[in-house]
Design an enzyme around this catalytic site. Structure first.
Site, PDB file in Angstrom:
ATOM      1  N   HIS A   1       7.494 -10.535   1.271  1.00 46.82           N
ATOM      2  CA  HIS A   1       7.312  -9.624   2.401  1.00 46.82           C
ATOM      3  C   HIS A   1       7.096 -10.505   3.625  1.00 46.82           C
ATOM      4  O   HIS A   1       6.462 -11.566   3.528  1.00 46.82           O
ATOM      5  CB  HIS A   1       6.047  -8.780   2.282  1.00 46.82           C
TER       6      HIS A   1
ATOM      7  N   ASP B   1       3.562 -11.711   3.895  1.00 49.60           N
ATOM      8  CA  ASP B   1       3.037 -12.660   2.886  1.00 49.60           C
ATOM      9  C   ASP B   1       3.190 -14.074   3.382  1.00 49.60           C
ATOM     10  O   ASP B   1       2.360 -14.938   3.104  1.00 49.60           O
ATOM     11  CB  ASP B   1       3.842 -12.675   1.573  1.00 49.60           C
TER      12      ASP B   1
HETATM   13  C1  XUL Z   1       4.182  -2.278  -5.012  1.00 52.21           C
HETATM   14  C2  XUL Z   1       5.385  -3.083  -5.204  1.00 52.21           C
HETATM   15  C3  XUL Z   1       5.818  -3.888  -4.032  1.00 52.21           C
HETATM   16  C4  XUL Z   1       7.284  -3.951  -3.846  1.00 52.21           C
HETATM   17  C5  XUL Z   1       7.702  -4.678  -2.582  1.00 52.21           C
HETATM   18  O1  XUL Z   1       3.729  -1.665  -6.159  1.00 52.21           O
HETATM   19  O2  XUL Z   1       5.957  -3.126  -6.266  1.00 52.21           O
HETATM   20  O3  XUL Z   1       5.283  -5.153  -4.166  1.00 52.21           O
HETATM   21  O4  XUL Z   1       7.904  -4.590  -4.910  1.00 52.21           O
HETATM   22  O5  XUL Z   1       7.115  -4.138  -1.463  1.00 52.21           O
END
Ligand code: XUL
Ligand code: CO
Length: 439
Positions: free
Chosen positions: A103, A106
Site C-alpha cells: 500500500h 506502508d
Molecule cells: C485486508 C486486506 C488488505 C488488502 C489490500 O483484510 O486483505 O490487506 O489485501 O488492501
C-alpha cells in the site's frame, strides 16, 4: 542491500528435499522443478506483502505490538522508510520470492499535506525501483491505503463527504501512477471502509453509485497513463464495517456487471475473507473462475474457532491442494500470484519468525501444487465429474444446452418417457478418499 544486513544469520534458503531437517530450507518448494510442464516458480508466483511483514507491530485489541524489528528505528522519517525497503528486498532475495505488494502508506509516511505525502512516496519509490532493478524482484500489485487515516472514518469512495471522495481519487491516482512506474503487474482495490455499520445514517444507493463512479474514473485514468496492469477487486464481507459492499466474489461480480466494469476487473480472492463470508476459498475461486474473473490470490488462512480475520500463514495442505486444483483447472495465473497477505502470530515476534513463516507458506503451497498436479494426472476426479454430467452431452441434455428445447418440447419428451432416468450416487466419501490418497 543495506550496508548492514538485517538478517545476517539467514542464508539464501535452499531446496533440500522432503527429508531435510533443516528449518531454513525448503522441503517442497523447488523453483526450477517442472510440474505439468512448467517450473514451480511460474505456477506459484509467490509474493511478500509489505504491510504485514514490515509494518505490522503485532498488536491486538488487548495489547501493544510485540514485534522485534531491530532495523526499524520506529520513526516516520524518510530515511527509516528507505532503509526498510532495503531490508524487505534482503528478505525477499533470501527467500527467493519473485514478487511483492504494498500500500502507498506502508512504504512511505504521510506528510502535512497531500502534496508533501506524494513527495515522500516518490522518495521511497526511487529506492523500490533501485532494489527491483538490483534483484529482479517485481511488483505483483500496488494499492492505496484508504482506511487507516481518520479522514476515511465514513469510507473513501463511499464517504458521505464529497471532499473525502476527492482525496481518495487523488490518492488512488498517485498510487496507480507509482505502480505503473514500478512496472506493477496489477493494481488492487480492497474496499477497506467501503460499507456501513448503520442504515439509520446511510444512503446506500447513493454510496454504491459513488463507488461505481470511482472505479470508472480509475479505469479512465488507467487508460490515460497507459498502465496495462490488471485491476483487481478483493472481496471481504466484514471488518472493518459490518456490511462491506464487496462482501464476496458473487457480490463483487454483480456490482461490476451492474456498473459496466466487468471487462476491466478481475478478482483477488483471499482465503480468510472467503471463510469470513461463510464460504470456503475453493467456492470463491470457483465463482471467480466461472465468470472468467480469477485474477490473483491473497494466500493466508483463518482459524476455524475464531470468527475474525486472523490472516495466518497458509500451512494447511488440504486447503493449499484445493486452491491449486482450482488454479490448475483455470490454466494458471497470468498477471496474478500467491500473495502472502499473512502475518506472524503476536507470539512469533522475532525477525527469524518472518523467515520460518514464509518458508512454511511456500512449502505448503509447493506441496499443494504437487498433490493437485498428481490428482489431475491421475484423472479419476475429473472423469467422475465428466461422467456425472454425461446426460447433458447428447440427447435431451444437449438440446437444452444448445437452446433448441423449450417447455413445450420438454413436456412432450417427458410425457412420452413417463419418468426420469435413475439418479446415480454422488460418491462424496469415495472422492474425498481419492484426495487423501494423494496427500
Ligand atoms: C485486508 C486486506 C488488505 C488488502 C489490500 O483484510 O486483505 O490487506 O489485501 O488492501
Ligand atoms: Co488481502
Amino acid at each position: 542491500m543495506p550496508s548492514k544486513e538485517a538478517f545476517p544469520d539467514i542464508p539464501k534458503i535452499p531446496y533440500e528435499g522432503p527429508d531435510s531437517k533443516n528449518p531454513l530450507s525448503f522441503r517442497h518448494y523447488n523453483p526450477d522443478e517442472i510440474v505439468l510442464g512448467k517450473p514451480m516458480r511460474d505456477h506459484l508466483r509467490f509474493s511478500v506483502v509489505f504491510w504485514h511483514t514490515f509494518r505490522n507491530p503485532l498488536g491486538d485489541p488487548f495489547g501493544v505490538g510485540t514485534a522485534l524489528r531491530p532495523w526499524d528505528d520506529g520513526s516516520s522519517s524518510i530515511e527509516n522508510a528507505r532503509n526498510r525497503v532495503r531490508v524487505a528486498f534482503e528478505l525477499m532475495e533470501k527467500l527467493g520470492v519473485p514478487f511483492y505488494a504494498f500500500h502507498d502508506r506502508d512504504v512511505a509516511p504521510e506528510g502535512e499535506t497531500l502534496r508533501e505525502t506524494n513527495g515522500n512516496l516518490d522518495e521511497v519509490v526511487a529506492v523500490l525501483k533501485e532494489e527491483q532493478q538490483r534483484t529482479g524482484i517485481r511488483l505483483l500489485w500496488g494499492t492505496a491505503c484508504l482506511f487507516v487515516n481518520p479522514r476515511f472514518v465514513h469510507g473513501a469512495a463511499t464517504s458521505c463527504n464529497a471532499d473525502v471522495f476527492a482525496y481518495a481519487a487523488a490518492q488512488v491516482k498517485k498510487a496507480m501512477e507509482v505502480t505503473h512506474e514500478l512496472d506493477g503487474a496489477g493494481y488492487t482495490f480492497w474496499g477497506g471502509r467501503e460499507g456501513y455499520t448503520s442504515l439509520l445514517n446511510t444512503n446506500m444507493k447513493r454510496e454504491l453509485e459513488h463507488l461505481g463512479r470511482f472505479l470508472q474514473m480509475a479505469v479512465d485514468h488507467k487508460k490515460s497513463i497507459g498502465f496495462d496492469g490488471q485491476f483487481y477487486i478483493e472481496p471481504k464481507p466484514k471488518e472493518p464495517t459490518k456490511h462491506q459492499y464487496d462482501s464476496d466474489a458473487a457480490a463483487c461480480l454483480n456490482f461490476l456487471r451492474e456498473h459496466g466494469l466487468l471487462d476491466h476487473f478481475k478478482l483477488n480472492i483471499e482465503t480468510n475473507h472467503a471463510t469470513l463470508a461463510g464460504h470456503n476459498v475453493e467456492h470463491e475461486l470457483e465463482t471467480a473462475i466461472a465468470a472468467d474473473a480469477l485474477g490473483s490470490i491473497d494466500a493466508n488462512m483463518g482459524d476455524e474457532l475464531l470468527g475474525w480475520d486472523t490472516d495466518q500463514f497458509p500451512t494447511n495442505i488440504y486447503q493449499t491442494t484445493q486452491v491449486m486444483l482450482r488454479v490448475l483447472a483455470a490454466g494458471g495465473f497470468t498477471t496474478g500470484g500467491l500473495n502472502f497477505d499473512a502475518k506472524v502470530r503476536r507470539e512469533s515476534f522475532e525477525p527469524i519468525d518472518l523467515v520460518y513463516a514464509h518458508i512454511a507458506g511456500m512449502d505448503a503451497f509447493a506441496r499443494g501444487l504437487k498433490v493437485a498436479a498428481a490428482i489431475r494426472e491421475d484423472g479419476r476426479l475429473r472423469e467422475f465429474v465428466k461422467e456425472r454430467y454425461s446426460s447433458w452431452d447428447s440427447g435431451i441434455g444437449a438440446q437444452i444446452e444448445s437452446g433448441k428445447a423449450d417447455f413445450g418440447s420438454l413436456n412432450r419428451y417427458m410425457l412420452e418417457k413417463g419418468e426420469v432416468a435413475p439418479n446415480r450416487s454422488g460418491r462424496q466419501e469415495y472422492l474425498e478418499n481419492i484426495i487423501n490418497e494423494f496427500i
